[in-house]
Design a protein around this motif. Sequence first.
Motif, PDB file in Angstrom:
ATOM      1  N   TYR A 106       3.339  -2.602   3.302  1.00 43.02           N
ATOM      2  CA  TYR A 106       3.871  -3.945   3.550  1.00 43.02           C
ATOM      3  C   TYR A 106       4.386  -4.053   4.977  1.00 43.02           C
ATOM      4  CZ  TYR A 106       3.853  -4.009  -1.564  1.00 43.02           C
ATOM      5  OH  TYR A 106       3.476  -3.942  -2.878  1.00 43.02           O
TER       6      TYR A 106
ATOM      7  N   THR B 118      -0.355  -7.272   3.940  1.00 47.84           N
ATOM      8  CA  THR B 118      -0.195  -6.394   2.790  1.00 47.84           C
ATOM      9  C   THR B 118      -1.505  -5.661   2.574  1.00 47.84           C
ATOM     10  OG1 THR B 118       1.430  -7.840   1.714  1.00 47.84           O
ATOM     11  CG2 THR B 118       0.297  -6.236   0.327  1.00 47.84           C
TER      12      THR B 118
ATOM     13  N   SER C  49      11.540  -7.894   3.271  1.00 44.60           N
ATOM     14  CA  SER C  49      10.836  -7.427   2.085  1.00 44.60           C
ATOM     15  C   SER C  49      11.904  -6.976   1.094  1.00 44.60           C
ATOM     16  CB  SER C  49       9.901  -6.262   2.438  1.00 44.60           C
ATOM     17  OG  SER C  49       9.170  -5.846   1.314  1.00 44.60           O
TER      18      SER C  49
ATOM     19  N   PRO D 230       5.682  -8.062  -0.766  1.00 43.94           N
ATOM     20  CA  PRO D 230       5.239  -8.628   0.508  1.00 43.94           C
ATOM     21  C   PRO D 230       6.398  -9.150   1.356  1.00 43.94           C
ATOM     22  CG  PRO D 230       3.789  -9.330  -1.261  1.00 43.94           C
ATOM     23  CD  PRO D 230       4.949  -8.621  -1.918  1.00 43.94           C
TER      24      PRO D 230
END
Length: 387
Positions: A89, A94, A181, A187
Motif C-alpha cells: 500500500y 495498491t 492508511s 488502501p
Amino acid sequence: MLMKNKIRMFGLALLLAAGTAATSSGSAAQAAAAPKPIKLVVNGNEIAAGTAAPYLDASGSVFVPLRMVSQLLKSYVDWDGNKKLVSVYAPNRTVKLTLGSKTAQLNDKSVALNAPALMKNNTVYVPVRFVAQSLGAEVKWQSAQRTVTIDDGDPYAVGYAITMTPSMFWLDRKTGDLYQSDPSNSPAVKTGKLDFEQQEYLSLSVDKLGTGGFVVTVSDIYGEPHINVNYTTAYVKNKKLADQATVHYWQRMTPNITTLGNQPVLTDGKTLRILNADGSTDKTYDLTKLGGLDEVYGVEGIGANYLLIRPNRTGLLTLVDPKTGKKKELYELLDPADQEYAKLNDVPYHGDTFTVEGEHDGVIDLDYTSIKNGQHQKLTVKIKDWL
C-alpha cells in the motif's frame, strides 16, 4: 635402498603437488563461477541485504525479500499467510501478488508477470522491477555490476501511529498532500493538504488520539547552521484533515505539546487553540497577552489550570494561569549564578535550560542543567504555590 626411498618420496611429492594444484585450480574455477552478490541502490543509497539477499532467477528477474519493499519505497507491506497473498500500500497505489501466480493486481487491474512471487528459505520474495515500477519508481539493471538501481525521487515523508491497529501516514514533500492508511493493511486515502513548503530536513510523527483521531506533526529543520525549525501540527479525524497550525522557531527546537487528554492542541506561536474531538475549537488563548511579550511562544506544558510557555527569543520558561493571567518565570527557582546565566546567556540560545518531564497531582517535574557544574538537577514546582 636409500636411493629407492628418495625416488619414492620424490614421486609422492610430485603427486601431492599435482593434487594441490588441481585442488587450487578447482577452487579458483569455483570462485570464478560464483556470481557476485546483487547490489541494491535506492535513491542513491545502497541498501544492506542482511541474511536474505536479492537474487537473479533463470528468467532474468531480480527478486528481493518482501520485508525490504517498505524500506525501499516507503510503502506498507502486508502478508496473508493463509491466502499466500502479498499486499503493498502507498498513496494512489495498491499492489497485490499471490505466491505462484503470474498475474498480479495494480489498483484492481490485472497485470501479467514474467515471474511470480515465491517462498524461498521461509522468506517471501517478490520481483523487484514489477513492484518498484508499480509504486512509481524507475528501475535499471546493470548486469556487469550486478546492480539494481531504483529511483522514485523520495517523494514522501512517512510516520506511524503505533497502536493495536497501526496506522501509516504519508506526506507529499512537494504538494503537502497528506495520506493515511488506517489500519495500515488498507488502501491509502488522501486526508487533506498541509499548508507548508519544505525547506530541508523533513520528518513526520503521528500520535493516536481517541477514536479515529490522530495528531500529525511535521518538523522541518533548515538554514545554516540549521537553527531554524518549522512545526506544522495537524489534527486528522475519521480520515479527514480537521485543522492545522504552523509555527517557526529560531535556535530552540523543543516540540510543542500537542494534546490535552484526548483533545488536540494547536499553536502558531501567537495563539493556542484546544480542539474538541470533532475538530471544532473549544478554547483559544492569546499567548502574547499571557506571556507579556510580543514574541513567538513555544508551549512546553499544559494542564487543566496552567500553561508552560516559553518566548522564543528571550527563552525564559513561564508558568501561566490562562484564566487569571497570573504568571511566573521559573528561572526564579534557581540560585543567583544560574539566574544570571538564564537572563544573560545567548549560547546556544537565550534563557534557561529547563526541560519539562511531566506533571502529576498539581506538581510539575523539571530537569535543569546547572551552569556551575554541568550537572543535571531535578526540580519540582507546585502549581498552586506559584499561581
